[in-house]
Write a protein that holds these residues in place. Structure first.
Motif, PDB file in Angstrom:
ATOM      1  N   GLU A   1      61.816  79.315 -32.017  1.00 13.47           N
ATOM      2  CA  GLU A   1      62.829  79.058 -30.992  1.00 13.47           C
ATOM      3  C   GLU A   1      62.461  77.822 -30.198  1.00 13.47           C
TER       4      GLU A   1
ATOM      5  N   LYS B   1      67.978  72.861 -40.350  1.00 13.08           N
ATOM      6  CA  LYS B   1      69.116  73.666 -39.903  1.00 13.08           C
ATOM      7  C   LYS B   1      68.678  74.437 -38.675  1.00 13.08           C
ATOM      8  N   TYR B   2      69.542  74.372 -37.660  1.00 10.62           N
ATOM      9  CA  TYR B   2      69.287  75.087 -36.413  1.00 10.62           C
ATOM     10  C   TYR B   2      70.448  76.022 -36.136  1.00 10.62           C
ATOM     11  N   LYS B   3      70.124  77.228 -35.697  1.00  7.19           N
ATOM     12  CA  LYS B   3      71.152  78.156 -35.237  1.00  7.19           C
ATOM     13  C   LYS B   3      71.147  78.098 -33.715  1.00  7.19           C
TER      14      LYS B   3
ATOM     15  N   LEU C   1      67.690  77.014 -29.483  1.00  5.68           N
ATOM     16  CA  LEU C   1      67.948  76.907 -30.919  1.00  5.68           C
ATOM     17  C   LEU C   1      66.911  77.697 -31.687  1.00  5.68           C
TER      18      LEU C   1
ATOM     19  N   VAL D   1      69.090  65.630 -33.161  1.00  2.00           N
ATOM     20  CA  VAL D   1      69.366  67.029 -32.824  1.00  2.00           C
ATOM     21  C   VAL D   1      70.482  67.115 -31.793  1.00  2.00           C
TER      22      VAL D   1
ATOM     23  N   ASP E   1      64.999  77.286 -35.173  1.00  2.00           N
ATOM     24  CA  ASP E   1      64.703  76.445 -36.336  1.00  2.00           C
ATOM     25  C   ASP E   1      64.596  77.400 -37.522  1.00  2.00           C
TER      26      ASP E   1
ATOM     27  N   THR F   1      75.485  77.659 -37.001  1.00  2.00           N
ATOM     28  CA  THR F   1      74.340  77.022 -37.637  1.00  2.00           C
ATOM     29  C   THR F   1      74.728  75.577 -37.916  1.00  2.00           C
TER      30      THR F   1
END
Length: 160
Positions: free
Chosen positions: A103, A150-152, A95, A127, A97, A139
């Motif tokens: 990462e 938010k995490y991609k 992920l 999470v 952040d 995302t």
């Protein structure tokens, strides 16, 4: 009577618990029995610290055996993933952040296998629950006690 909660876990986690249970039953119990017998031979049990320590260890061993037995009784393996393009239990996910541009890599596991220092988070954690069933490139907003993040999802892999 309410049905017991299923313990979702990876096959690796199941094997680890089964091995621990076997070790507790065959090795730790025997060693503890010897410790109790040796402490008894020392005489007066009322002031025998070795005996009390051995009895406490016996309680801990039996409690752990009971705990593992209950977990295994309701275990359900979640490794049989049909769609490997989405996050599931057993997935290793990288992920990004978006707030800290950092990462993070986690393996999603069942709640009985969590090891945050080892990078294993529960599918029930904020999470883990938020990213389940999402694909790489998406995302995902995550609500935690510490706030909103938010995490991609950069990548998803599966141990074979």
């Amino acid at each position: 009577m309410a049905e017991a909660k299923k313990n979702l876990m990876t096959y690796e986690g199941l094997q680890k618990l089964e091995a621990e249970l076997e070790d507790l039953k065959t090795n730790k119990r025997k060693a503890n029995s010897r410790d109790i017998a040796e402490a008894r031979e020392q005489g007066d049990l009322s002031e025998n610290a070795e005996y009390e320590a051995a009895k406490e260890e016996q309680r801990q061993i039996e409690n752990r055996i009971n705990e593992i037995t209950k977990i295994l009784k309701n275990a359900e393996i979640a490794d049989d993933i049909v769609d490997k393009s989405i996050v599931n239990i057993g997935s290793t996910v990288t992920l990004l952040d978006l707030e800290y541009d950092e990462e993070l890599t986690y393996k999603i596991v069942g709640s009985t296998e969590v090891n945050s220092l080892g990078g294993k988070i529960s599918n029930e954690s904020p999470v883990g629950a938020a990213i389940l069933h999402h694909k790489a490139g998406e995302t995902v907003p995550v609500e935690t006690e510490a706030g909103s993040f938010k995490y991609k999802i950069l990548s998803i892999s599966h141990d074979e």
